[in-house]
Design an enzyme around this catalytic site. Sequence first.
Site, PDB file in Angstrom:
ATOM      1  N   HIS A   1     -24.958   5.014  13.878  1.00 13.11           N
ATOM      2  CA  HIS A   1     -25.633   5.940  12.976  1.00 13.11           C
ATOM      3  C   HIS A   1     -26.447   5.185  11.927  1.00 13.11           C
ATOM      4  CE1 HIS A   1     -25.899   9.763  10.588  1.00 13.11           C
ATOM      5  NE2 HIS A   1     -25.999   8.901   9.584  1.00 13.11           N
ATOM      6  N   GLU A   2     -25.799   4.245  11.245  1.00 13.17           N
ATOM      7  CA  GLU A   2     -26.496   3.505  10.190  1.00 13.17           C
ATOM      8  C   GLU A   2     -27.603   2.634  10.772  1.00 13.17           C
ATOM      9  OE1 GLU A   2     -26.093   4.505   7.316  1.00 13.17           O
ATOM     10  OE2 GLU A   2     -24.208   5.584   7.610  1.00 13.17           O
TER      11      GLU A   2
ATOM     12  N   HIS B   1     -30.761   4.572  10.978  1.00  8.00           N
ATOM     13  CA  HIS B   1     -31.482   4.501   9.698  1.00  8.00           C
ATOM     14  C   HIS B   1     -32.194   3.158   9.578  1.00  8.00           C
ATOM     15  CE1 HIS B   1     -30.094   8.192   7.847  1.00  8.00           C
ATOM     16  NE2 HIS B   1     -28.818   7.864   7.961  1.00  8.00           N
TER      17      HIS B   1
ATOM     18  N   GLU C   1     -32.430  11.241   8.730  1.00  9.36           N
ATOM     19  CA  GLU C   1     -31.208  11.602   9.442  1.00  9.36           C
ATOM     20  C   GLU C   1     -31.485  11.866  10.921  1.00  9.36           C
ATOM     21  OE1 GLU C   1     -27.898  11.720   8.748  1.00  9.36           O
ATOM     22  OE2 GLU C   1     -28.517  10.627   6.963  1.00  9.36           O
TER      23      GLU C   1
END
Length: 498
Positions: A262-263, A266, A292
Amino acid sequence: MEDYNRLKKIMNTVSDLGSAVAVLGWDQETYMPDGAVEARSEQLATLSTLIHDFMTNDAARAAVAAVPSYIGTLSDRDQRVVKTFVKDHTRTIRLPADLVEEQARVASLAQDAWKRARQASDFSIFQPMLERTVDLKRREAELLGPADHPYDNLIDTYEPSATVGSLTPVFDRLRAGTVDLLSKIGPLQDKVPDDVLYRTYDGNKQLDMARQIIDILGFRFETGRIDLSAHPFCTTFAISDVRLTTRIRENDLRSCLFGLIHEAGHGMYEQGVSRELARTPSAQGASMGIHESQSLFWENVIARSEEFWQWAFPRLRAAFPDQLADQTPESFFKAINKMRPSLNRVESDELTYNMHIILRFEIERDLIGGTIEVKDIPELWRTKMQASLGVVPPNDAEGCLQDVHWSFGGIGYFPSYTLGKLYAAMEWNALERQMPDARTRIVNGDFAPIREWLRTHIHDNGRTETPDEIIRRVASRPLTEVDFLDYVGRKAARVYGF
């Protein structure tokens, strides 16, 4: 172009100061000793005040006043960068320096209070600081000018042009669709065991595997790194310096692996912004919702797909042969996609996650609107959780203290998480139309074309387009919940067999 060069110098200075704030914030969450909280709060307040001064002083006002005389001579991209700065300038001059300084100071102290409150599972420890935060945010919303709802001005900080009026019908339809899917899944819960996720997995091996995977997905370690923190996050000091953090739980395989993917989503967005935009207000994501969408695209659309685990499962089983001996790619795919109501937003599934966000959206809306007060939050949280998901947190730590966002003043941020899911589903449909063999590429571990598509269509432009412009250009229509409900419905049918 002397006037333009003066404006560029101001933009560069403000960007550099913002990077310094990011460095101190990252350090506070990773390595700073506990006893340094008060000193750090003063340092952050000073830097925030300096940023405000550079954005609002006479030189900035003169530079903005000169923009109409030359903007027509600039390239389209440079025009958009200048317009972004002018918008930020206009917003900033409405907020007095004393408010900005106080918000930065309170945010640093509130984060410490939140940590202590969460550890003790006692909302009363955090309540006084949150009351100060909400008061400051109500003042900010008022100063930013008239709006249909005061909360609109705070949402706009993270998702330009989104409002209570525009989001409410989307969220209402999303809630109805979620309830309908949950009614189909409920009787079938026992068909999908997920105990494999909660066996014991060595923490170092977890981190090593997650690092290998995000490296293959395309996160560039020559311009990024990983550290540990209580709450995973990504922060950027420059396009060439992107930091990820994660947390490791030896009895929950999801936390480190999917948290880091997830990170990294980003991070790849930040690393993919055009170098032409460096040290300007456009050298960042278009909005938190678009940001997001990039993290959720990789975490959920890609890394929770059946195709991904046809590629990744042999690698994971090689790292954990005993724990995964009884698993297949198909059984593991189903385990990581089990959908059921849960207490924790971060660890909830794709379907029910949005119910957590709608709850927070409604509480923030009513807090800023003044129809509820901070003291009402714990009981209101329990009531809404029971009504929306049928579960009730047994304590504050598992309820209203689970998120860090309110401690740093991030009121208005939460809707972006659900918008990210909706955007990601729309982006995936657009990508598949243009790249019909995308699923085959995932099975083969060939992620570069997918990453390049995202870079070309989204990352490169940074904050030179609005979220609405991006999603209309990419998906050929405005924001809708339809793509997401179709996507998650098809996945649920595959997992549960209906």
